[in-house]
Design an enzyme around this catalytic site. Structure first.
Site, mmCIF file in Angstrom:
data_model
loop_
_atom_site.group_PDB
_atom_site.id
_atom_site.type_symbol
_atom_site.label_atom_id
_atom_site.label_comp_id
_atom_site.label_asym_id
_atom_site.label_seq_id
_atom_site.Cartn_x
_atom_site.Cartn_y
_atom_site.Cartn_z
ATOM 1 N N TYR A 61 4.129 -1.408 19.760
ATOM 2 C CA TYR A 61 4.548 -1.551 19.068
ATOM 3 C C TYR A 61 4.782 -3.414 18.531
ATOM 4 O O TYR A 61 4.359 -3.779 17.262
ATOM 5 C CB TYR A 61 6.011 -0.281 17.965
ATOM 6 C CG TYR A 61 6.013 -0.548 16.812
ATOM 7 C CD1 TYR A 61 5.362 0.044 15.853
ATOM 8 C CD2 TYR A 61 6.988 -1.436 16.558
ATOM 9 C CE1 TYR A 61 5.950 0.032 14.870
ATOM 10 C CE2 TYR A 61 7.571 -1.112 15.139
ATOM 11 C CZ TYR A 61 7.143 -0.489 14.337
ATOM 12 O OH TYR A 61 7.817 -0.518 13.420
ATOM 13 N N LYS A 111 3.290 -6.111 15.682
ATOM 14 C CA LYS A 111 3.678 -6.580 14.346
ATOM 15 C C LYS A 111 4.304 -7.869 14.650
ATOM 16 O O LYS A 111 3.612 -8.218 13.644
ATOM 17 C CB LYS A 111 5.526 -5.635 14.582
ATOM 18 C CG LYS A 111 5.408 -4.504 14.002
ATOM 19 C CD LYS A 111 4.704 -4.254 12.684
ATOM 20 C CE LYS A 111 5.263 -2.281 12.169
ATOM 21 N NZ LYS A 111 4.533 -2.156 10.748
ATOM 22 N N ASP A 167 -3.343 7.026 1.635
ATOM 23 C CA ASP A 167 -2.760 7.722 3.206
ATOM 24 C C ASP A 167 -3.682 8.677 3.605
ATOM 25 O O ASP A 167 -4.247 8.723 2.910
ATOM 26 C CB ASP A 167 -1.252 8.178 2.573
ATOM 27 C CG ASP A 167 -1.026 8.514 3.338
ATOM 28 O OD1 ASP A 167 0.602 7.354 3.622
ATOM 29 O OD2 ASP A 167 -0.862 9.258 4.694
ATOM 30 N N ASP A 174 -7.725 6.409 6.170
ATOM 31 C CA ASP A 174 -7.871 6.617 7.559
ATOM 32 C C ASP A 174 -7.832 5.025 7.594
ATOM 33 O O ASP A 174 -8.642 3.898 7.466
ATOM 34 C CB ASP A 174 -8.320 7.600 8.390
ATOM 35 C CG ASP A 174 -7.600 7.028 10.054
ATOM 36 O OD1 ASP A 174 -6.814 5.956 10.179
ATOM 37 O OD2 ASP A 174 -7.386 7.422 10.751
ATOM 38 N N VAL A 175 -6.666 4.072 7.561
ATOM 39 C CA VAL A 175 -7.180 2.491 7.337
ATOM 40 C C VAL A 175 -7.259 2.564 8.145
ATOM 41 O O VAL A 175 -7.641 0.958 8.017
ATOM 42 C CB VAL A 175 -4.959 1.899 6.913
ATOM 43 C CG1 VAL A 175 -5.178 2.638 5.472
ATOM 44 C CG2 VAL A 175 -4.456 2.507 7.651
HETATM 45 N N1 LIG Z 1 11.333 3.293 9.550
HETATM 46 C C1 LIG Z 1 11.695 2.562 10.377
HETATM 47 O O1 LIG Z 1 12.900 2.891 11.181
HETATM 48 C C2 LIG Z 1 11.233 1.138 10.065
HETATM 49 C C3 LIG Z 1 11.499 -0.171 10.166
HETATM 50 C C4 LIG Z 1 10.908 -1.775 10.675
HETATM 51 C C5 LIG Z 1 9.127 -1.144 10.508
HETATM 52 N N2 LIG Z 1 9.076 -0.029 9.156
HETATM 53 C C6 LIG Z 1 7.959 0.057 8.986
HETATM 54 O O2 LIG Z 1 7.870 0.318 7.972
HETATM 55 C C7 LIG Z 1 6.598 0.658 7.098
HETATM 56 C C8 LIG Z 1 6.584 2.149 6.638
HETATM 57 O O3 LIG Z 1 7.453 2.715 7.440
HETATM 58 P P1 LIG Z 1 8.666 4.752 7.181
HETATM 59 O O4 LIG Z 1 9.472 4.022 7.572
HETATM 60 O O5 LIG Z 1 7.840 4.490 5.571
HETATM 61 O O6 LIG Z 1 7.336 4.860 7.941
HETATM 62 P P2 LIG Z 1 6.677 6.950 8.068
HETATM 63 O O7 LIG Z 1 6.101 6.866 9.339
HETATM 64 O O8 LIG Z 1 7.504 7.705 6.583
HETATM 65 O O9 LIG Z 1 5.663 6.771 6.533
HETATM 66 C C9 LIG Z 1 3.812 5.894 6.972
HETATM 67 C C10 LIG Z 1 2.802 6.246 6.287
HETATM 68 O O10 LIG Z 1 1.821 5.715 6.914
HETATM 69 C C11 LIG Z 1 0.780 7.116 7.488
HETATM 70 N N3 LIG Z 1 -0.933 6.459 7.841
HETATM 71 C C12 LIG Z 1 0.363 6.507 9.264
HETATM 72 N N4 LIG Z 1 -1.303 6.057 10.059
HETATM 73 C C13 LIG Z 1 -2.119 6.065 9.361
HETATM 74 C C14 LIG Z 1 -3.351 6.143 9.515
HETATM 75 N N5 LIG Z 1 -4.021 5.510 10.212
HETATM 76 N N6 LIG Z 1 -4.597 5.636 7.244
HETATM 77 C C15 LIG Z 1 -3.805 6.041 6.505
HETATM 78 N N7 LIG Z 1 -1.889 6.511 6.679
HETATM 79 C C16 LIG Z 1 -1.797 5.865 7.523
HETATM 80 C C17 LIG Z 1 1.723 8.285 7.102
HETATM 81 O O11 LIG Z 1 0.885 9.724 7.064
HETATM 82 C C18 LIG Z 1 2.296 7.973 6.088
HETATM 83 O O12 LIG Z 1 2.853 8.163 5.825
HETATM 84 C C19 LIG Z 1 5.925 1.032 8.125
HETATM 85 O O13 LIG Z 1 4.401 -0.268 8.555
HETATM 86 C C20 LIG Z 1 6.813 0.882 10.111
HETATM 87 O O14 LIG Z 1 6.324 0.507 11.046
HETATM 88 C C21 LIG Z 1 9.817 0.857 9.765
#
Ligand SMILES: NC(=O)c1ccc[n+]([C@@H]2O[C@H](COP(=O)([O-])OP(=O)(O)OC[C@H]3O[C@@H](n4cnc5c(N)ncnc54)[C@H](O)[C@@H]3O)[C@@H](O)[C@H]2O)c1
Length: 249
Positions: free
Chosen positions: A154, A158, A44, A65-66
């Site tokens: 977004y 996706k 992360d 940073d991925v």
């Molecule tokens: N939360 C929702 O409603 C939802 C809905 C559909 C899909 N998703 C997907 O689920 C997955 C997880 O999301 P979440 O809800 O846990 O979100 P979140 O924001 O809680 O977690 C995302 C994590 O990714 C990390 N991150 C972001 N950019 C980064 C980078 N450049 N390098 C390294 N780390 C990075 C952030 O620091 C964070 O810890 C994501 O792919 C998201 O698109 C989420």
């Protein structure tokens, strides 16, 4: 039928990289893979949140940073042999329509949500192919299969991730690689905060009158673990909705 499929999931002896490991879904993935004896590489960019993960010698925490190719290469190098790659890190923007989203927002979303999973696949697949087995699980979204709820960037990111997932399954499935995506609806995490969103996006989001309650992160993580496990040995190239049926509406 082999009795193996009835055994509880175990990932003993396997290494899994989880990106976005400090986020809502990511930290549950780390916990659940560890409970099933995987060695976990937790990645992360949020160093403070990574530090808050439970201390555990089976978890290697790497701040990166991925979206940066050099940082992904470093993570892949430090991880060693990777059996399972979970591309979970992503960000959301102001959910702008195509004429509202800025070029900078577009690139940022695509870099993190799509190019980063590509970079990880590009990095881990050579080793997986040498060993003749490997699993990719990409966390996409219902926005990866439908058009009208999230923003243009977004949604495009996706959809692209679902395409990458299927391409890997189609081209490398016969060489022992499984590649699948999960497509969650809404999940109870920090990503639900859309206070800065365009009014058009808030209107689109409110259109779902029978919208199911957001899933718990655990309810999404369990599907990721299923796809990563041998129980899904014959599942390849799917984009599996985890959306309480919202796509059926
Ligand atoms: N939360 C929702 O409603 C939802 C809905 C559909 C899909 N998703 C997907 O689920 C997955 C997880 O999301 P979440 O809800 O846990 O979100 P979140 O924001 O809680 O977690 C995302 C994590 O990714 C990390 N991150 C972001 N950019 C980064 C980078 N450049 N390098 C390294 N780390 C990075 C952030 O620091 C964070 O810890 C994501 O792919 C998201 O698109 C989420």
């Amino acid at each position: 039928m082999s009795g193996d499929t009835a055994r509880p999931q175990t990932f003993a002896g396997r290494t899994v990289i989880v990106t976005g490991a400090a986020g809502g879904v990511g930290r549950i993935l780390v916990r659940e893979f560890r409970l099933r004896d995987a060695r976990v590489v937790a990645v992360d960019r949020d160093t403070a949140a990574l530090d808050r993960l439970d201390a555990d010698p089976g978890v290697m925490r790497l701040a990166a940073d991925v979206s940066e190719a050099g940082e992904v290469a470093r993570v892949v190098d430090e991880a060693g042999e990777v059996d399972i790659m979970v591309n979970n890190a992503a960000v959301i923007d102001r959910l702008g329509m195509a004429h509202e989203v800025t070029v900078e927002e577009w690139h940022r979303l695509l870099d993190i949500n799509l190019t980063a999973p590509f970079l990880f696949c590009n990095g881990v697949l050579p080793g997986m192919l040498r060993r003749g087995r490997g699993v990719i699980v990409n966390v996409a979204s219902v926005a990866g299969v439908r058009g009208g709820r999230a923003g243009a960037a977004y949604t495009a990111s996706k959809h692209g991730l679902v395409g990458l997932t299927k391409n890997i399954a189609a081209t490398l499935g016969d060489r022992g690689i499984r590649s699948n995506a999960v497509c969650p609806g809404s999940i109870q995490t920090g990503m639900q905060d859309v206070t800065g969103a365009f009014p058009s996006a808030l209107e689109a989001l409110s259109r779902d009158r029978r919208k199911p309650a957001p899933a718990l992160p655990e309810e999404v993580a369990s599907v990721v673990l299923f796809l990563a496990s041998d129980a899904a040995a014959r599942v390849n190239g799917v984009a599996l909705p985890v959306d309480s049926g919202s796509l059926a509406f």
